[in-house]
Write a protein that holds these residues in place. Structure first.
Motif, PDB file in Angstrom:
ATOM      1  N   PRO A  91       0.835  -1.205   0.000  1.00  0.00           N
ATOM      2  CA  PRO A  91       0.000   0.000   0.000  1.00  0.00           C
ATOM      3  C   PRO A  91       0.874   1.261   0.000  1.00  0.00           C
ATOM      4  CG  PRO A  91       0.209  -0.830   2.220  1.00  0.00           C
ATOM      5  CD  PRO A  91       1.004  -1.773   1.345  1.00  0.00           C
ATOM      6  N   ASP A  92       0.239   2.424   0.052  1.00  0.00           N
ATOM      7  CA  ASP A  92       1.031   3.669  -0.005  1.00  0.00           C
ATOM      8  C   ASP A  92       1.520   4.125   1.369  1.00  0.00           C
ATOM      9  OD1 ASP A  92      -1.207   4.754   1.222  1.00  0.00           O
ATOM     10  OD2 ASP A  92      -1.751   6.059  -0.450  1.00  0.00           O
ATOM     11  N   PHE A  93       1.001   3.516   2.437  1.00  0.00           N
ATOM     12  CA  PHE A  93       1.399   3.808   3.825  1.00  0.00           C
ATOM     13  C   PHE A  93       1.017   5.217   4.295  1.00  0.00           C
ATOM     14  CE2 PHE A  93       4.591   0.702   2.320  1.00  0.00           C
ATOM     15  CZ  PHE A  93       4.360  -0.324   3.214  1.00  0.00           C
ATOM     16  N   THR A  94       0.358   6.016   3.486  1.00  0.00           N
ATOM     17  CA  THR A  94       0.118   7.416   3.863  1.00  0.00           C
ATOM     18  C   THR A  94      -1.350   7.824   3.848  1.00  0.00           C
ATOM     19  OG1 THR A  94       0.426   8.117   1.574  1.00  0.00           O
ATOM     20  CG2 THR A  94       2.377   8.174   2.995  1.00  0.00           C
ATOM     21  N   CYS A  95      -2.236   7.044   3.212  1.00  0.00           N
ATOM     22  CA  CYS A  95      -3.627   7.486   3.070  1.00  0.00           C
ATOM     23  C   CYS A  95      -4.385   7.240   4.377  1.00  0.00           C
ATOM     24  CB  CYS A  95      -4.297   6.747   1.905  1.00  0.00           C
ATOM     25  SG  CYS A  95      -4.697   5.031   2.297  1.00  0.00           S
ATOM     26  N   PRO A  96      -5.587   7.800   4.525  1.00  0.00           N
ATOM     27  CA  PRO A  96      -6.340   7.605   5.782  1.00  0.00           C
ATOM     28  C   PRO A  96      -6.562   6.135   6.134  1.00  0.00           C
ATOM     29  CG  PRO A  96      -7.305   9.389   4.509  1.00  0.00           C
ATOM     30  CD  PRO A  96      -6.250   8.767   3.636  1.00  0.00           C
ATOM     31  N   GLN A  97      -6.817   5.267   5.150  1.00  0.00           N
ATOM     32  CA  GLN A  97      -7.021   3.846   5.459  1.00  0.00           C
ATOM     33  C   GLN A  97      -5.733   3.213   5.990  1.00  0.00           C
ATOM     34  OE1 GLN A  97      -9.926   2.362   5.536  1.00  0.00           O
ATOM     35  NE2 GLN A  97     -10.964   4.166   4.730  1.00  0.00           N
ATOM     36  N   CYS A  98      -4.612   3.502   5.350  1.00  0.00           N
ATOM     37  CA  CYS A  98      -3.328   2.970   5.835  1.00  0.00           C
ATOM     38  C   CYS A  98      -3.045   3.472   7.249  1.00  0.00           C
ATOM     39  CB  CYS A  98      -2.188   3.394   4.909  1.00  0.00           C
ATOM     40  SG  CYS A  98      -2.110   2.473   3.361  1.00  0.00           S
ATOM     41  N   LEU A  99      -3.260   4.763   7.489  1.00  0.00           N
ATOM     42  CA  LEU A  99      -2.945   5.328   8.805  1.00  0.00           C
ATOM     43  C   LEU A  99      -3.864   4.760   9.876  1.00  0.00           C
ATOM     44  CD1 LEU A  99      -2.153   9.025   7.837  1.00  0.00           C
ATOM     45  CD2 LEU A  99      -0.559   7.158   8.316  1.00  0.00           C
ATOM     46  N   LEU A 105      -7.335  -1.817   2.523  1.00  0.00           N
ATOM     47  CA  LEU A 105      -8.319  -0.966   1.860  1.00  0.00           C
ATOM     48  C   LEU A 105      -7.680   0.252   1.207  1.00  0.00           C
ATOM     49  CD1 LEU A 105     -11.215  -1.139   4.492  1.00  0.00           C
ATOM     50  CD2 LEU A 105     -10.842  -2.567   2.475  1.00  0.00           C
ATOM     51  N   CYS A 106      -6.361   0.291   1.159  1.00  0.00           N
ATOM     52  CA  CYS A 106      -5.659   1.425   0.539  1.00  0.00           C
ATOM     53  C   CYS A 106      -6.066   1.547  -0.922  1.00  0.00           C
ATOM     54  CB  CYS A 106      -4.150   1.217   0.638  1.00  0.00           C
ATOM     55  SG  CYS A 106      -3.206   2.511  -0.210  1.00  0.00           S
ATOM     56  N   PRO A 107      -6.566   2.716  -1.351  1.00  0.00           N
ATOM     57  CA  PRO A 107      -6.974   2.847  -2.763  1.00  0.00           C
ATOM     58  C   PRO A 107      -5.793   2.841  -3.721  1.00  0.00           C
ATOM     59  CG  PRO A 107      -7.278   4.925  -1.593  1.00  0.00           C
ATOM     60  CD  PRO A 107      -6.886   3.918  -0.557  1.00  0.00           C
TER      61      PRO A 107
HETATM   62 ZN   LIG Z   1      -2.945   3.795   1.670  1.00  0.00          ZN
END
Ligand SMILES: [Zn+2]
Length: 337
Positions: A91-99, A105-107
């Motif tokens: 995942p991107d590790f930075t979006c609201p779902q990751c955080l 669920l990371c888009p």
């Molecule tokens: Zn993410």
């Protein structure tokens, strides 16, 4: 290196490609085993799954194990020669779902073998070092690969809050159903019934610990006298889903694991009057350490699911195996062969 590349519906070619270079905090992994999955078969046969469409050449395969052969700059977690199971989505590790800890669920998830990201039907892959998990030598290469579908079962059981004494119904005894069943037993479930229409798979389920099996061609679930606390739906068959939901006990939990198409009939009055919780699952998050521990301890049998091995030139045969032979459970590709 060689890679098996999907060029169109029903068309996979073996190609030479440059070996990938591990980037910052990535490791280069020689791929030893890759499980084939129903989603690989679906992309091969239809070129798409829902909104995910294969628009350019794609390497399938997202259940890999292998051996670390090199590390990129800053990669310190693994020595060369370390055997690893790969979590195939970064995942991107930075979006609201990751955080929020829900990185599944990371888009912006980049997931192996899902357009446009290449998968593991190739001799080598690179992956973030955190997503390569060391496995003990007691786990075979195949078992290390099947940590991926076991993670689906671990995640489903966690979502369903399976615990000591929980009574569980698993619908569908394919690889994911068999792994959901074994995960449920490992989580403390004592009664686990599993249903299918394939007697070979139901026999394997009994060997792997199912307390009851039901061939739904021979008997109806509503007459089986079993009202589970949890339904782990792994068949994806709309008719089976409705009947299984009707069997669930009051305040029970329904987890939809199998892909059942866009819309299914749901017995809504039953859901309301029994206060059932109904949820989907999408892949998994934070499951690899638990899945590896369960497999390494012998609580979950992974090698028992493997029914055939195929070299990299035989990926198409591996993907066709299940449709041709009802005794096939899990076909495994060995890219070094
Ligand atoms: Zn993410």
């Amino acid at each position: 290196m060689r890679a098996a590349v999907l060029h169109g519906v029903g068309e996979i070619q073996l190609e030479e490609r440059p070996r990938p270079e591990p980037g910052h905090r990535e490791v280069l992994v020689r791929v030893d085993s890759v499980g084939t999955c129903g989603s690989d078969v679906h992309y091969y046969e239809h070129g798409r799954i829902g909104d995910f469409v294969v628009e350019s050449p794609l390497v399938l395969g997202h259940e890999p194990s292998g051996t670390v052969v090199a590390g990129g700059a800053g990669a310190t977690r693994h020595r060369r020669g370390q055997r690893v199971s790969l979590e195939p989505g970064v995942p991107d590790f930075t979006c609201p779902q990751c955080l929020a800890g829900r990185y599944n669920l990371c888009p912006r998830m980049r997931f192996f073998g899902t357009p446009p990201i290449d998968g593991a039907f190739s001799e080598y892959v690179v992956v973030r070092e955190e997503f390569a998990y060391a496995v003990p030598d007691s786990l075979s290469d195949d078992a290390a690969a099947l940590i991926e579908p076991l993670s689906v079962g671990v995640w489903a059981c966690a979502k369903a809050r399976v615990g000591p004494g929980t009574r569980v119904l698993v619908t569908g005894a394919g690889p994911v159903g068999l792994l959901c069943m074994q995960a449920a037993l490992a989580f403390g479930a004592v009664e686990v019934m599993i249903t299918d229409v394939n007697p070979v798979r139901l026999r394997l389920a009994r060997e792997l610990g199912a307390s009851a099996t039901l061939d739904v061609r021979d008997g109806r679930l509503s007459e089986a006298g079993f009202d589970p606390d949890v339904l782990l739906e792994c068949s994806g068959h709309p008719a089976a889903i409705g009947e299984a939901v009707r069997a669930v006990a009051r305040a029970g939990r329904v987890v939809l694991v199998g892909m059942g198409g866009e819309e299914i009939p749901l017995p809504l009055a039953h859901v309301q009057t029994r206060e059932l919780e109904v949820t989907g699952t999408f892949r998994y998050a934070n499951t690899w350490p638990r899945a590896i521990a369960l497999a390494a301890s012998g609580r979950v049998q992974l090698d028992a699911l493997v029914t055939g091995h195929y070299g990299l030139a035989e990926v198409e045969q591996a993907l066709k195996a299940g449709g041709r032979d009802p005794e096939v459970v899990k076909a495994v590709v060995r890219p070094q062969e």
